[in-house]
Enzyme design. Sequence first.
Site, PDB file in Angstrom:
ATOM      1  N   GLY A  17       0.778  -1.236   0.000  1.00 20.42           N
ATOM      2  CA  GLY A  17       0.000   0.000   0.000  1.00 20.42           C
ATOM      3  C   GLY A  17       0.804   1.277   0.000  1.00 20.42           C
ATOM      4  N   ASP A  63       6.758  -5.347  14.926  1.00 18.81           N
ATOM      5  CA  ASP A  63       5.427  -4.989  15.406  1.00 18.81           C
ATOM      6  C   ASP A  63       5.601  -3.733  16.241  1.00 18.81           C
ATOM      7  OD1 ASP A  63       3.020  -4.656  16.732  1.00 18.81           O
ATOM      8  OD2 ASP A  63       2.796  -6.759  17.260  1.00 18.81           O
ATOM      9  N   VAL A  64       5.120  -2.591  15.759  1.00 18.81           N
ATOM     10  CA  VAL A  64       5.393  -1.319  16.426  1.00 18.81           C
ATOM     11  C   VAL A  64       4.681  -1.183  17.768  1.00 18.81           C
ATOM     12  CG1 VAL A  64       5.948  -0.079  14.296  1.00 18.81           C
ATOM     13  CG2 VAL A  64       3.573  -0.123  15.133  1.00 18.81           C
ATOM     14  N   TYR A 154     -10.646   4.507  14.712  1.00 18.98           N
ATOM     15  CA  TYR A 154      -9.650   4.948  13.729  1.00 18.98           C
ATOM     16  C   TYR A 154      -9.549   6.470  13.716  1.00 18.98           C
ATOM     17  CZ  TYR A 154      -7.235   5.255   9.207  1.00 18.98           C
ATOM     18  OH  TYR A 154      -6.337   5.521   8.203  1.00 18.98           O
ATOM     19  N   LYS A 158      -6.206   8.762  14.623  1.00 20.38           N
ATOM     20  CA  LYS A 158      -5.562   9.684  13.693  1.00 20.38           C
ATOM     21  C   LYS A 158      -5.627  11.126  14.201  1.00 20.38           C
ATOM     22  CE  LYS A 158      -4.297   6.568  10.715  1.00 20.38           C
ATOM     23  NZ  LYS A 158      -2.866   6.271  10.489  1.00 20.38           N
ATOM     24  N   THR A 188      -5.887   0.624  -2.017  1.00 18.35           N
ATOM     25  CA  THR A 188      -4.862  -0.216  -1.421  1.00 18.35           C
ATOM     26  C   THR A 188      -5.484  -1.523  -0.947  1.00 18.35           C
ATOM     27  OG1 THR A 188      -5.185   0.735   0.781  1.00 18.35           O
ATOM     28  CG2 THR A 188      -3.540   1.788  -0.642  1.00 18.35           C
TER      29      THR A 188
END
Length: 248
Positions: A17, A63-64, A154, A158, A188
């Site tokens: 993506g 993996d953040v 979400y 953000k 994406t």
Amino acid sequence: MDGFRGRKAVVTGASRGLGRAMAAALAAAGMEVVITGRDRDAMAATVAQIEAAGGRVEAHALDVTETADVERFAENVWSAGPVDVVIANAGISLVKPAIETTDADFMRVIEANVLGTFATMRSFGSRMRRRGSGKLLAISSDIGIRGSANWVAYAASKGAINAMVKTLAWEWAPTLTVNAIAPGAFSTDINSHLLSVPEIMTAITAETPLARVGDPAEIGPLALFLAGPGSDFMTGQIISLDGGIQKS
């Protein structure tokens, strides 16, 4: 493009993506690019694409949300040479009505998007500050600015990234610049299941002045601008890339 040669960038969540597109753009400009992701096969595809175009790239599984792993990753990458640009792109989405969103749902998105971005910024930002220069870029969303039904977790994540970027821009100036790109709907893998629904695509194009979704390749030039000297007088900015969707 000569200004990018010999410099190094890190792009998290670059297995596919928008992350893949940004990593490819930086590599095409001559930067050494380090990418991360959780899907090893998808990362291998990103590496193959960049190397086929003559770019330099290496991939690391990460993996953040595991912040200690992020710090170790930053130390390992930095030990091989300083990093000039970091794009904190890794994250997840969730489309679900608010009343059906559980605590676990909400926190999973916050940990991936907010904590993961912060851990990436903190680990590399601390090293960039000691060196005295660097550019950091987070990936927000137009939904984090304008909101949208069924995207509560979400959107909140953000919106938090937007506030984080503006705060870090103050805290880390004048040494570093910190900005964000807020994409709209892009074609994406992560949202292909949504864009394949005719009613959803019709609604998106109806509210978008340019009447289409974005192509991932269209984010590359903006990421390149924010990574380069042309953006040296920009910090704390949330830059929309969404086809002109009205925010209010």
